[in-house]
Design a protein around this motif. Structure first.
Motif, PDB file in Angstrom:
ATOM      1  N   ASP A   1      30.350  -5.723  -2.560  1.00 51.61           N
ATOM      2  CA  ASP A   1      29.150  -6.343  -3.132  1.00 51.61           C
ATOM      3  C   ASP A   1      29.420  -6.742  -4.584  1.00 51.61           C
ATOM      4  OD1 ASP A   1      27.636  -5.934  -0.794  1.00 51.61           O
ATOM      5  OD2 ASP A   1      27.158  -3.882  -1.418  1.00 51.61           O
ATOM      6  N   VAL A   2      29.237  -8.027  -4.901  1.00 51.66           N
ATOM      7  CA  VAL A   2      29.494  -8.517  -6.255  1.00 51.66           C
ATOM      8  C   VAL A   2      28.461  -7.941  -7.221  1.00 51.66           C
ATOM      9  CG1 VAL A   2      29.611 -10.562  -7.729  1.00 51.66           C
ATOM     10  CG2 VAL A   2      30.582 -10.627  -5.421  1.00 51.66           C
ATOM     11  N   VAL A   3      28.948  -7.321  -8.302  1.00 52.60           N
ATOM     12  CA  VAL A   3      28.062  -6.746  -9.319  1.00 52.60           C
ATOM     13  C   VAL A   3      28.081  -7.560 -10.606  1.00 52.60           C
ATOM     14  CG1 VAL A   3      28.172  -4.406  -8.385  1.00 52.60           C
ATOM     15  CG2 VAL A   3      29.875  -5.139 -10.067  1.00 52.60           C
ATOM     16  N   ALA A   4      29.081  -8.426 -10.775  1.00 56.35           N
ATOM     17  CA  ALA A   4      29.145  -9.305 -11.943  1.00 56.35           C
ATOM     18  C   ALA A   4      30.160 -10.402 -11.679  1.00 56.35           C
ATOM     19  CB  ALA A   4      29.523  -8.536 -13.206  1.00 56.35           C
ATOM     20  N   ALA A   5      29.915 -11.574 -12.266  1.00 57.81           N
ATOM     21  CA  ALA A   5      30.857 -12.691 -12.212  1.00 57.81           C
ATOM     22  C   ALA A   5      30.815 -13.377 -13.568  1.00 57.81           C
ATOM     23  CB  ALA A   5      30.493 -13.668 -11.100  1.00 57.81           C
ATOM     24  N   VAL A   6      31.980 -13.571 -14.173  1.00 58.74           N
ATOM     25  CA  VAL A   6      32.043 -14.062 -15.549  1.00 58.74           C
ATOM     26  C   VAL A   6      32.936 -15.293 -15.622  1.00 58.74           C
ATOM     27  CG1 VAL A   6      32.560 -13.480 -17.942  1.00 58.74           C
ATOM     28  CG2 VAL A   6      31.777 -11.691 -16.376  1.00 58.74           C
ATOM     29  N   ASP A   7      32.413 -16.347 -16.235  1.00 62.34           N
ATOM     30  CA  ASP A   7      33.151 -17.580 -16.493  1.00 62.34           C
ATOM     31  C   ASP A   7      33.836 -17.431 -17.854  1.00 62.34           C
ATOM     32  OD1 ASP A   7      33.924 -20.134 -17.193  1.00 62.34           O
ATOM     33  OD2 ASP A   7      31.926 -21.009 -17.013  1.00 62.34           O
ATOM     34  N   ASN A   8      35.141 -17.692 -17.935  1.00 61.66           N
ATOM     35  CA  ASN A   8      35.846 -17.491 -19.204  1.00 61.66           C
ATOM     36  C   ASN A   8      35.745 -18.678 -20.155  1.00 61.66           C
ATOM     37  OD1 ASN A   8      37.579 -19.333 -18.026  1.00 61.66           O
ATOM     38  ND2 ASN A   8      39.441 -18.124 -18.365  1.00 61.66           N
ATOM     39  N   ASP A   9      34.974 -19.697 -19.804  1.00 63.75           N
ATOM     40  CA  ASP A   9      34.799 -20.845 -20.690  1.00 63.75           C
ATOM     41  C   ASP A   9      34.122 -20.394 -21.986  1.00 63.75           C
ATOM     42  OD1 ASP A   9      34.850 -23.517 -21.494  1.00 63.75           O
ATOM     43  OD2 ASP A   9      32.832 -23.876 -20.722  1.00 63.75           O
ATOM     44  N   GLY A  10      34.725 -20.670 -23.136  1.00 65.76           N
ATOM     45  CA  GLY A  10      34.164 -20.289 -24.426  1.00 65.76           C
ATOM     46  C   GLY A  10      34.481 -18.874 -24.854  1.00 65.76           C
ATOM     47  N   LEU A  11      35.296 -18.162 -24.073  1.00 67.20           N
ATOM     48  CA  LEU A  11      35.631 -16.783 -24.415  1.00 67.20           C
ATOM     49  C   LEU A  11      36.996 -16.703 -25.085  1.00 67.20           C
ATOM     50  CD1 LEU A  11      34.525 -14.767 -21.241  1.00 67.20           C
ATOM     51  CD2 LEU A  11      33.206 -15.311 -23.301  1.00 67.20           C
ATOM     52  N   ALA A  12      37.133 -15.718 -25.975  1.00 71.77           N
ATOM     53  CA  ALA A  12      38.433 -15.399 -26.561  1.00 71.77           C
ATOM     54  C   ALA A  12      39.093 -14.261 -25.803  1.00 71.77           C
ATOM     55  CB  ALA A  12      38.273 -15.015 -28.030  1.00 71.77           C
ATOM     56  N   MET A  13      38.272 -13.358 -25.235  1.00 72.73           N
ATOM     57  CA  MET A  13      38.796 -12.204 -24.519  1.00 72.73           C
ATOM     58  C   MET A  13      37.770 -11.731 -23.499  1.00 72.73           C
ATOM     59  SD  MET A  13      38.872  -8.681 -24.042  1.00 72.73           S
ATOM     60  CE  MET A  13      37.907  -7.983 -25.369  1.00 72.73           C
ATOM     61  N   LEU A  14      38.263 -11.288 -22.348  1.00 72.78           N
ATOM     62  CA  LEU A  14      37.423 -10.708 -21.303  1.00 72.78           C
ATOM     63  C   LEU A  14      38.150  -9.498 -20.741  1.00 72.78           C
ATOM     64  CD1 LEU A  14      34.969 -10.874 -19.331  1.00 72.78           C
ATOM     65  CD2 LEU A  14      36.453 -12.214 -17.832  1.00 72.78           C
ATOM     66  N   SER A  15      37.444  -8.384 -20.592  1.00 74.15           N
ATOM     67  CA  SER A  15      38.097  -7.192 -20.050  1.00 74.15           C
ATOM     68  C   SER A  15      37.183  -6.483 -19.060  1.00 74.15           C
ATOM     69  CB  SER A  15      38.493  -6.227 -21.173  1.00 74.15           C
ATOM     70  OG  SER A  15      37.353  -5.812 -21.901  1.00 74.15           O
ATOM     71  N   VAL A  16      37.796  -5.983 -17.999  1.00 74.30           N
ATOM     72  CA  VAL A  16      37.117  -5.174 -16.988  1.00 74.30           C
ATOM     73  C   VAL A  16      37.778  -3.802 -17.009  1.00 74.30           C
ATOM     74  CG1 VAL A  16      36.502  -4.940 -14.558  1.00 74.30           C
ATOM     75  CG2 VAL A  16      36.722  -7.229 -15.576  1.00 74.30           C
ATOM     76  N   HIS A  17      36.971  -2.758 -17.174  1.00 75.09           N
ATOM     77  CA  HIS A  17      37.493  -1.402 -17.287  1.00 75.09           C
ATOM     78  C   HIS A  17      37.027  -0.546 -16.112  1.00 75.09           C
ATOM     79  CE1 HIS A  17      38.125  -2.240 -21.631  1.00 75.09           C
ATOM     80  NE2 HIS A  17      36.949  -2.826 -21.550  1.00 75.09           N
ATOM     81  N   VAL A  18      37.926   0.235 -15.552  1.00 74.05           N
ATOM     82  CA  VAL A  18      37.573   1.342 -14.669  1.00 74.05           C
ATOM     83  C   VAL A  18      38.202   2.575 -15.300  1.00 74.05           C
ATOM     84  CG1 VAL A  18      37.776   2.381 -12.383  1.00 74.05           C
ATOM     85  CG2 VAL A  18      37.513  -0.102 -12.605  1.00 74.05           C
ATOM     86  N   ARG A  19      37.378   3.486 -15.772  1.00 73.14           N
ATOM     87  CA  ARG A  19      37.906   4.667 -16.454  1.00 73.14           C
ATOM     88  C   ARG A  19      37.258   5.922 -15.891  1.00 73.14           C
ATOM     89  NH1 ARG A  19      34.341   7.178 -19.354  1.00 73.14           N
ATOM     90  NH2 ARG A  19      32.484   6.115 -20.151  1.00 73.14           N
TER      91      ARG A  19
END
Length: 202
Positions: free
Chosen positions: A11-29
Motif C-alpha cells: 500500500d503506497v504511503v507516500a509518493a514524491v516528485d524530485n522536481d525542484g528538490l536538492a535532496m530526498l531521503s527515505v529512512h527505515v531505522r
C-alpha cells in the motif's frame, strides 16, 4: 522528473516528485530501545532560493516485525503526496541525512549524552533484510554490541542525479557519542525502474 513511491505491504504511503528538490531521503531505522521493529520516514530539501527549504512527506510511521517497505524509482505512479509541515522547529536536515552526506554536527553536550544513555533496552536485538530488484541485497542480524540500524535511500541533485544511493548500516549509542562511523552492511544504487524492499525482522 522522477517519482519515488514508498509502499508498506504493497500500500503506497507516500509518493514524491524530485522536481525542484536538492535532496530526498527515505529512512527505515530501528533501535533496541524502542518496542516497534522500525520507523519509516521521508524528508528532503528544496533547491537554492527558498527561504525555508526543509520538507517532510512522511513523518515517522511505526513498523511491525514482518512488514515490508518498498521504495520504487520511476517516471510515473501514485499521485504525488503534498509536503507536510515539520513536526517542530527544524534547523536543517535530519541527523541521518547529515551523516550520510558527510556534513558535521557539533559534539553532543552533557545533556545529550545523558539522554542517549538513559533509555533501556526493550528488545534483545534486531534484524532486517534488504533486496534490490537487480538481485543484490543483504540480511542482517544484530550482534550484542549493535543497538540500532538504518536503511537509507537518498537522492541528491548534485551527485549522479540519474540514480539514488541505497545504504544500510548498524551502530550503537556509544559509537555515535564518540562520533565513530557506523558498520556498513550494504551499498547499492537505484535507477529508473528499479526498486528496493526492506523487510523488518524481530
Amino acid at each position: 522528473m522522477t517519482i519515488f513511491s514508498i509502499a508498506v505491504d504493497g500500500d503506497v504511503v507516500a509518493a514524491v516528485d524530485n522536481d525542484g528538490l536538492a535532496m530526498l531521503s527515505v529512512h527505515v531505522r530501528g533501535s533496541v530501545t524502542e518496542p516497534h521493529a522500525a520507523v519509516l520516514s521521508c524528508d528532503g530539501t528544496l533547491t537554492a532560493g527558498h527561504a525555508d527549504g526543509y520538507r517532510v512527506w512522511l513523518q515517522e510511521l511505526q513498523l511491525r516485525a514482518g512488514q515490508v517497505v518498498t521504495v520504487r524509482m520511476g517516471d510515473s505512479g501514485a499521485a504525488v503526496t503534498p509536503a507536510q509541515d515539520p513536526p517542530g522547529p527544524h534547523h536543517g536536515l535530519s541527523p541521518e541525512s547529515v551523516a550520510t552526506l558527510g556534513r558535521t554536527h557539533p559534539p553532543p553536550g552533557a545533556l545529550d549524552v545523558a539522554a542517549a544513555r538513559s533509555h533501556a533496552r526493550v528488545r534483545p536485538g534486531f534484524s532486517f533484510a534488504l533486496d534490490l530488484s537487480n538481485g543484490k541485497g543483504c540480511a542482517v542480524r544484530s550482534d550484542p554490541a549493535d543497538e540500532m540500524f538504518q536503511c537509507l535511500v537518498i537522492w541528491t541533485l548534485d551527485w549522479e542525479p540519474e540514480c539514488a544511493r541505497v545504504q544500510a548500516s548498524a551502530s550503537s549509542r556509544e559509537r555515535i557519542l564518540r562520533r565513530e562511523r557506523e558498520t556498513p552492511a550494504f551499498e547499492g544504487r537505484l535507477f529508473r525502474g528499479d526498486s528496493v524492499t526492506i523487510r523488518c525482522g524481530d
